[in-house]
Design an enzyme around this catalytic site. Structure first.
Site, PDB file in Angstrom:
ATOM      1  N   SER A 102      -3.999  11.034   3.084  1.00 59.79           N
ATOM      2  CA  SER A 102      -4.020   9.804   2.581  1.00 59.79           C
ATOM      3  C   SER A 102      -4.485   9.646   1.164  1.00 59.79           C
ATOM      4  O   SER A 102      -5.619  10.404   0.957  1.00 59.79           O
ATOM      5  CB  SER A 102      -4.899   8.658   3.504  1.00 59.79           C
ATOM      6  OG  SER A 102      -4.908   7.363   2.772  1.00 59.79           O
ATOM      7  N   LYS A 103      -4.081   8.900   0.160  1.00 61.44           N
ATOM      8  CA  LYS A 103      -4.432   8.868  -1.192  1.00 61.44           C
ATOM      9  C   LYS A 103      -5.479   7.479  -1.057  1.00 61.44           C
ATOM     10  O   LYS A 103      -6.085   7.209  -2.222  1.00 61.44           O
ATOM     11  CB  LYS A 103      -3.466   8.534  -2.216  1.00 61.44           C
ATOM     12  CG  LYS A 103      -2.792  10.059  -2.472  1.00 61.44           C
ATOM     13  CD  LYS A 103      -1.572  10.083  -3.303  1.00 61.44           C
ATOM     14  CE  LYS A 103      -1.176  11.385  -3.736  1.00 61.44           C
ATOM     15  NZ  LYS A 103      -0.917  12.358  -2.772  1.00 61.44           N
ATOM     16  N   SER A 104      -5.610   6.634  -0.093  1.00 62.94           N
ATOM     17  CA  SER A 104      -6.273   5.592  -0.363  1.00 62.94           C
ATOM     18  C   SER A 104      -7.839   5.658  -0.720  1.00 62.94           C
ATOM     19  O   SER A 104      -8.184   5.045  -1.405  1.00 62.94           O
ATOM     20  CB  SER A 104      -6.120   4.807   1.035  1.00 62.94           C
ATOM     21  OG  SER A 104      -4.768   4.341   1.388  1.00 62.94           O
ATOM     22  N   THR A 109      -2.456   2.342   8.199  1.00 59.49           N
ATOM     23  CA  THR A 109      -1.076   3.184   7.749  1.00 59.49           C
ATOM     24  C   THR A 109      -0.689   3.565   9.517  1.00 59.49           C
ATOM     25  O   THR A 109      -1.150   3.066  10.218  1.00 59.49           O
ATOM     26  CB  THR A 109      -1.696   4.123   6.914  1.00 59.49           C
ATOM     27  OG1 THR A 109      -0.493   4.668   6.495  1.00 59.49           O
ATOM     28  CG2 THR A 109      -2.538   5.424   7.507  1.00 59.49           C
ATOM     29  N   LYS A 121       0.231   0.048  12.016  1.00 60.30           N
ATOM     30  CA  LYS A 121       0.406  -1.535  11.498  1.00 60.30           C
ATOM     31  C   LYS A 121       0.881  -2.619  12.487  1.00 60.30           C
ATOM     32  O   LYS A 121       0.583  -3.559  12.300  1.00 60.30           O
ATOM     33  CB  LYS A 121       1.559  -1.366  10.074  1.00 60.30           C
ATOM     34  CG  LYS A 121       1.048  -0.421   8.951  1.00 60.30           C
ATOM     35  CD  LYS A 121       2.010  -0.398   7.946  1.00 60.30           C
ATOM     36  CE  LYS A 121       1.734   0.258   6.749  1.00 60.30           C
ATOM     37  NZ  LYS A 121       2.479   0.209   5.648  1.00 60.30           N
ATOM     38  N   GLY A 137      17.599   0.662   4.725  1.00 58.69           N
ATOM     39  CA  GLY A 137      16.984   0.724   6.019  1.00 58.69           C
ATOM     40  C   GLY A 137      16.552  -0.492   6.500  1.00 58.69           C
ATOM     41  O   GLY A 137      16.847  -1.535   6.027  1.00 58.69           O
ATOM     42  N   ARG A 153      22.019   2.239   9.215  1.00 57.44           N
ATOM     43  CA  ARG A 153      23.132   2.776  10.151  1.00 57.44           C
ATOM     44  C   ARG A 153      23.246   2.230  11.408  1.00 57.44           C
ATOM     45  O   ARG A 153      24.440   2.051  11.858  1.00 57.44           O
ATOM     46  CB  ARG A 153      22.328   4.318  10.646  1.00 57.44           C
ATOM     47  CG  ARG A 153      22.238   5.335   9.484  1.00 57.44           C
ATOM     48  CD  ARG A 153      21.634   6.773   9.892  1.00 57.44           C
ATOM     49  NE  ARG A 153      21.204   7.385   8.992  1.00 57.44           N
ATOM     50  CZ  ARG A 153      22.187   8.561   8.510  1.00 57.44           C
ATOM     51  NH1 ARG A 153      23.069   8.678   8.957  1.00 57.44           N
ATOM     52  NH2 ARG A 153      21.676   9.403   7.550  1.00 57.44           N
ATOM     53  N   MET A 192      10.786   4.200  -1.940  1.00 61.39           N
ATOM     54  CA  MET A 192       9.367   3.653  -1.368  1.00 61.39           C
ATOM     55  C   MET A 192       8.509   4.827  -1.060  1.00 61.39           C
ATOM     56  O   MET A 192       7.321   4.520  -0.970  1.00 61.39           O
ATOM     57  CB  MET A 192       9.458   2.555  -0.324  1.00 61.39           C
ATOM     58  CG  MET A 192      10.181   1.137  -0.590  1.00 61.39           C
ATOM     59  SD  MET A 192      10.719   0.016   0.613  1.00 61.39           S
ATOM     60  CE  MET A 192       9.062  -0.075   1.712  1.00 61.39           C
ATOM     61  N   TYR A 245       6.968   8.620  -2.035  1.00 63.06           N
ATOM     62  CA  TYR A 245       6.463   9.163  -3.439  1.00 63.06           C
ATOM     63  C   TYR A 245       6.283  10.577  -3.142  1.00 63.06           C
ATOM     64  O   TYR A 245       5.907  11.025  -1.876  1.00 63.06           O
ATOM     65  CB  TYR A 245       5.283   8.694  -4.005  1.00 63.06           C
ATOM     66  CG  TYR A 245       4.274   8.522  -2.929  1.00 63.06           C
ATOM     67  CD1 TYR A 245       3.150   9.505  -3.143  1.00 63.06           C
ATOM     68  CD2 TYR A 245       3.962   7.350  -1.977  1.00 63.06           C
ATOM     69  CE1 TYR A 245       2.007   9.601  -2.438  1.00 63.06           C
ATOM     70  CE2 TYR A 245       2.738   7.402  -1.403  1.00 63.06           C
ATOM     71  CZ  TYR A 245       1.944   8.793  -1.682  1.00 63.06           C
ATOM     72  OH  TYR A 245       0.855   8.616  -0.638  1.00 63.06           O
TER      73      TYR A 245
END
Length: 282
Positions: A18-20, A67, A71, A133, A158, A221, A223
């Site tokens: 996590s970059k949070s 996350t 959620k 999606g 799909r 969405m 990265y």
């Protein structure tokens, strides 16, 4: 008497990536807020998530980011949800009031919209938008997206029935419809948002040729430190404006930070800073 430092955290599993914590520590430094932000690994057995939230709150915690894969259970666990979170069916931001009420918000969609419109000057109003999606990530962005009034929003998936469910749920907000991937033939779009997780598997959705033109905005969405497979595909199709989701990540975090601290970080320089740090450490 020592003053207790306000505590915040992100809950997830896995969580080490996590970059949070990095992002919120930069926010705190920039805005001169004294706080501590940590990452907490939570077990996936039934009841473990709510137990972790309660423990964090009992220890004086002020707010949480949520996350994957929690959620939806966060949405179920809070006492009060915003209209946006209610529609999103998921919560990524929790805060506690003085009465002990758990409040839930979803800042993902507003993060995406801010990154596109504020950071990159992408025009969405009156444009044709294709969203790839129909999972939780896509559901989380549709309310803020439709509130900007695109001319048309098409959800391609799909499993067509899942796309139809979302189109029906959000129909009152604007012109939204569902489509299979095959039915997109002979169409082109102003903005294409990849809300699938295919980039994580090194793949792309089954897109027909011609969807993307040089004037199309293409947004993944996901990265990464290098262009994702969807971004590479879009560039190969001639698109000039091709973006990944790091800006969305920072912007949704900034919205959470604002909810908690009532001060909004300046995100543009931070997005670049986080990208540079990520390249050095990954």
């Amino acid at each position: 008497m020592t003053t207790q430092i306000d505590q915040y955290a992100v809950l997830g599993n896995p969580i080490s990536h996590s970059k949070s914590p990095l992002i919120h520590s930069i926010f705190a430094k920039q805005t001169k807020q004294v706080l501590n932000y940590s990452a907490i690994l939570v077990g996936t057995q039934k009841g473990e998530f709510l137990s972790a939230v309660q423990k964090f709150r009992q220890n004086g915690g002020k707010g949480l980011n949520i996350t994957v894969p929690f959620k939806q259970v966060a949405w179920e666990s809070v006492n009060k949800r915003s209209e946006r979170a209610e529609l999103a069916g998921s919560v990524n931001t929790i805060w506690f009031d003085q009465q002990g009420v758990y409040h839930g918000e979803n800042t993902d969609g507003i993060g995406l919209i801010r990154d596109l419109t504020k950071n990159h000057n992408c025009q969405i109003e009156g444009k044709k938008v294709l969203v790839l999606g129909a999972g939780g990530a896509v559901r989380g962005i549709l309310e803020p997206l439709l509130k900007i009034h695109p001319a048309k929003c098409v959800i391609a998936n799909r499993t067509l029935s899942k796309a139809k469910q979302l189109a029906e749920l959000f129909a009152y907000l604007g012109n939204i419809e569902a489509s299979s991937y095959d039915a997109l033939i002979d169409q082109s779009y102003d903005l294409i948002i990849n809300g699938t997780s295919t980039s994580l598997q090194g793949k792309i959705p089954p897109l027909v040729d011609g969807l993307i033109t040089k004037n199309s905005w293409c947004y993944d969405m996901m990265y990464a430190n290098t262009a994702t497979p969807f971004m590479q595909y879009a560039q190969n199709q001639g698109a000039v404006n091709v973006l990944d989701g790091l800006g969305m990540l920072v912007e949704q975090a900034a919205e959470s930070f604002y909810i908690w601290r009532k001060i909004r970080p300046d995100t543009v320089s931070i997005i670049q800073h986080v990208r540079e740090i990520s390249k050095k450490t990954d």
